[in-house]
Design an enzyme around this catalytic site. Sequence first.
Site, PDB file in Angstrom:
ATOM      1  N   LYS A  79       0.843  -1.194   0.000  1.00 61.72           N
ATOM      2  CA  LYS A  79       0.000   0.000   0.000  1.00 61.72           C
ATOM      3  C   LYS A  79       0.878   1.245   0.000  1.00 61.72           C
ATOM      4  CE  LYS A  79      -3.999   1.649   2.714  1.00 61.72           C
ATOM      5  NZ  LYS A  79      -4.769   1.407   3.961  1.00 61.72           N
ATOM      6  N   SER A 154      -9.688   1.405   2.986  1.00 67.47           N
ATOM      7  CA  SER A 154      -8.837   2.223   2.158  1.00 67.47           C
ATOM      8  C   SER A 154      -7.808   1.417   1.363  1.00 67.47           C
ATOM      9  CB  SER A 154      -8.102   3.248   3.014  1.00 67.47           C
ATOM     10  OG  SER A 154      -7.336   2.595   3.998  1.00 67.47           O
ATOM     11  N   SER A 178      -9.826  -1.292   7.007  1.00 67.23           N
ATOM     12  CA  SER A 178      -9.292  -0.934   5.693  1.00 67.23           C
ATOM     13  C   SER A 178      -8.591  -2.054   4.948  1.00 67.23           C
ATOM     14  CB  SER A 178      -8.330   0.255   5.822  1.00 67.23           C
ATOM     15  OG  SER A 178      -9.060   1.436   6.059  1.00 67.23           O
TER      16      SER A 178
END
Lengths: 472, 95
Positions: A79, A154, A178
């Site tokens: 990420k 996310s 997330s």
Amino acid sequence: MTLDKLPTTIESAQDMLCSGAITAVELANLCLEQIRTKDSDIHAFLEVYSDVLDQAAQADKRRADGFVHPLLGVPLSIKDNILCAGHTASAASKILENYVAPYSSDVVEKLQAAGAVIIGRVNMDEFAMGSSCEYSAYGPTRNPLDLARVPGGSSGGSAASVAAGMCVASIGTDTAGSVRLPASFCGVCGLYPTYGSCSRYGLIAMGSSLDQPGPVATTVDDCQILFNTLNGFDDRDAQSVPESSRDIPDPQVRVVGVPRALLHMEGVSDRVRSEFDSLVTRLEQSGYQVRDIDLSTITACVPVYYVIIPAEVSTNLSRMDGMRFGVRHEGTDLLDTYMQSKGAGFGPETQRRMLLGAYVLSAGYRDAYYTKATQVRELIRQEIFNAFTQCDVILNPTTTMGAFEIGSVVDPVAMYMMDIFTVPANLSGCPALSIPYGSDTTGLPLGVQVMGPRFGEERLFALGKVIEGLRA
Amino acid sequence: MIDETLLQKLSLLARVAVDPADVQQRLQDFQSILGCIGQINAVELPSDFAIVPIVYNHARADVSRPASADTVAGIINNFPSNVLGQLRVQQVLKK
């Protein structure tokens, strides 16, 4: 061997690499080809690292020298808020678009020590604030299973890159769900580890009392491999728990707790309920005792979280001022420079939470909001800890619905309510694993979440593998 | 209630410039969010509930207020030992 798509699991990739059927370089090239073919539509990757083939060649050399690890030569994504030295880490924000990490996170150090091939950084909601991956400053990521829909957030890029077969697994971060929510939306597995088990060193901080790095992979086995690689004390993370202080519960799962009252909350779709009920029936038929448990304070989890997280965000993002790093917009004086830099550099959701954080921490409001929220958080923790005296794990749906259409949820509170099933784990620090199970009325995947006591990941993996076996 | 004056103060506090074109939307969003987070006021705390919030700041935990002996006992009793590492307990005891 000629492959036209990546192996879908770490185990199958490792089998091919160990047998010599494929080299890490060939696997990496296949990965890059998948990205070239698919990512223009999905937009999971913000950057594919230029040294991917060098990393793969190094992995092949280490294998030839006798090094062994389940992740050796396996292509992964990370990420965009996980630092990898020498590479940009922007947290999907304009304010960090020119930020090159001067050091690597503990996550990357461990992956590199294991010989994994880090393909690149993947998209996310800006500074991990969001549940859809629509709040990225670089455009949304799309769900590989339906390009008109969100992958969740996310860690949307992580889930999409794995679900689309552009890498074998990914490492995201989870603060309120997330990792688990996008995993559910994309039909893969995602783990929130016990808070304090995996190091936050080198993660761009969002909520320091809630953040954990978490694996996203196609199987529970793969999540377990990645967790075992990342798990461990790190004195660079002040909340990292030494192994000697970890009370590890026994891994047996006999009693499954279900907070049935929560399934009838407003917003939970009938389909989510019916698919979940079918799983509970199958677990009972498999010999598990299912017990209804009362978690009444969980209805306060979202309000509590959305007091605490803006408070922590307003602290953590105060350093993003364009002075020492990041993008600077010159103003008329120092204060104006700060305000112009942040006003231009932060997206609307990030700005919203920073302003809210300033509000809940300010004189006259702090006791009513922040102090009260931390006290209610302790009540939630006590209720969850107490629940584990009645059951070995807690089972509930991961989300209230399947993946929704891009642009269809604009009310911030409606977006916040997506976290209702996932945020209790973060507030209590308990581990939770999302496993695909069932589908919504459009055929898109749903997920179920298994939450365990602190340091009880083995229970999650045990029941998670059973749930995988019960899928039709 | 949040009005434009308060929003301007928060903007200064957070050092985030709010585009004038966005002010009304910001106020609307704030009202909606305050309606959500205000639900915590309905949660009653037990009368013997004695917990001092620990403020987390960039991977460091500091006790947010000077700790009396009662508060220290409250912290230790209300947080599992495996959350408070040895270092944190020592910090608390020193205060």
